[in-house]
Design a protein around this motif. Structure first.
Motif, mmCIF file in Angstrom:
data_model
loop_
_atom_site.group_PDB
_atom_site.id
_atom_site.type_symbol
_atom_site.label_atom_id
_atom_site.label_comp_id
_atom_site.label_asym_id
_atom_site.label_seq_id
_atom_site.Cartn_x
_atom_site.Cartn_y
_atom_site.Cartn_z
ATOM 1 N N TYR A 61 0.874 -1.186 -0.091
ATOM 2 C CA TYR A 61 0.062 0.009 -0.068
ATOM 3 C C TYR A 61 0.953 1.173 -0.112
ATOM 4 N N TRP A 62 0.558 2.105 -0.935
ATOM 5 C CA TRP A 62 1.390 3.259 -1.031
ATOM 6 C C TRP A 62 0.687 4.652 -0.887
ATOM 7 N N CYS A 63 1.007 5.459 0.040
ATOM 8 C CA CYS A 63 0.544 6.588 0.590
ATOM 9 C C CYS A 63 0.704 7.742 -0.619
ATOM 10 N N ILE A 74 -4.691 6.317 -1.358
ATOM 11 C CA ILE A 74 -3.602 5.044 -1.126
ATOM 12 C C ILE A 74 -3.795 4.297 -2.668
ATOM 13 N N CYS A 100 -0.858 13.970 2.941
ATOM 14 C CA CYS A 100 -0.733 12.703 3.574
ATOM 15 C C CYS A 100 0.834 12.378 3.846
ATOM 16 N N ILE A 104 1.954 5.727 6.347
ATOM 17 C CA ILE A 104 0.807 4.934 6.411
ATOM 18 C C ILE A 104 1.265 3.692 7.415
ATOM 19 N N VAL A 115 -3.534 6.527 8.066
ATOM 20 C CA VAL A 115 -2.967 7.432 7.398
ATOM 21 C C VAL A 115 -2.974 8.998 8.002
ATOM 22 N N CYS A 117 -2.822 12.982 7.697
ATOM 23 C CA CYS A 117 -2.577 13.953 6.879
ATOM 24 C C CYS A 117 -1.848 15.323 7.481
#
Length: 223
Positions: A61-63, A74, A100, A104, A115, A117
């Motif tokens: 998973y890539w924020c 994501i 963000c 994560i 996540v 912000c």
């Protein structure tokens, strides 16, 4: 790159590059060579600021600072075993959920992600990452003056007796710096510890008590 995740079981490293558009490069650890073709995100999905990996389900998973919808988001990626990674889907956040930069954090036993912000005050977005679902659950806003976060500013603590995640610590970087405590079961802010003498930092880890509910120490990486 701004984010790197490692699959020690299968022997791969995934590096998220802040290019335009963003890219994920997969390396084989044994000989440190690039595997397959570099994965390029679609136009509009910009600013990789953090990554996490679920080795059991072979996904990462890539924020993003800004997803194609105009807010944070994501990208879910199929790491694809020995092959080239592919994008599964992109989750767009909603208005007010931008920047963000806090990265994560995953609570894998409960299939949840969090996540941060980097706004004033900080907002934490909760996401369902169950293999059968990938959806925004909700968000909470921290208290006044709990402003801004740096990369790797989220730390999930485990209850050492039960082995399950029970608290999220959020490290803020406003004028006064705090370690803010969020109880995961109810997804509520439960308090904060002032970080006296802390300057700017980009990473952290914590040492918690045996029941997983109180902090012993916080270790910060400063610059």
């Amino acid at each position: 790159g701004r984010a790197v995740v490692i699959d020690n079981i299968s022997g791969y490293i995934y590096c998220g590059l802040q290019t335009s558009p963003e890219k994920i490069v997969k390396f084989r650890i044994s000989d440190f060579t690039i595997v397959g073709t570099t994965l390029t995100f679609d136009t509009g999905n910009n600013g990789i600021v953090g990554g996490c990996i679920d080795v059991t389900n072979d996904v990462s998973y890539w924020c993003l600072n800004v997803a194609a919808g105009g807010y944070g988001g994501i990208v879910k990626v199929n790491n694809n075993g020995t092959g080239t990674p592919t994008v599964v889907s992109v989750l767009d956040f909603i208005a007010g959920e931008t920047n963000c930069d806090g990265g994560i954090a995953l609570d894998l036993p409960n299939y949840l992600a969090y996540v941060a912000c980097s706004i004033s005050p900080v907002k934490i977005v909760k996401v369902n990452i169950n293999p059968a679902s990938f959806a925004r659950v909700g968000a909470i806003t921290l208290s006044t003056n709990e402003n801004n976060v740096g990369s790797s500013s989220l730390v999930i603590e485990l209850n050492r007796l039960g082995g399950l995640a029970n608290q999220l610590t959020v490290l803020t970087r406003g004028t006064t710096k705090y370690a803010v405590h969020v109880e995961l079961a109810g997804f509520t802010r439960t308090g904060a510890t002032t970080l006296s003498g802390a300057n700017n930092y980009n990473g952290a880890c914590v040492d918690v008590t045996s029941d997983g509910r109180s902090l012993n120490r916080i270790y910060l990486s400063q610059y």
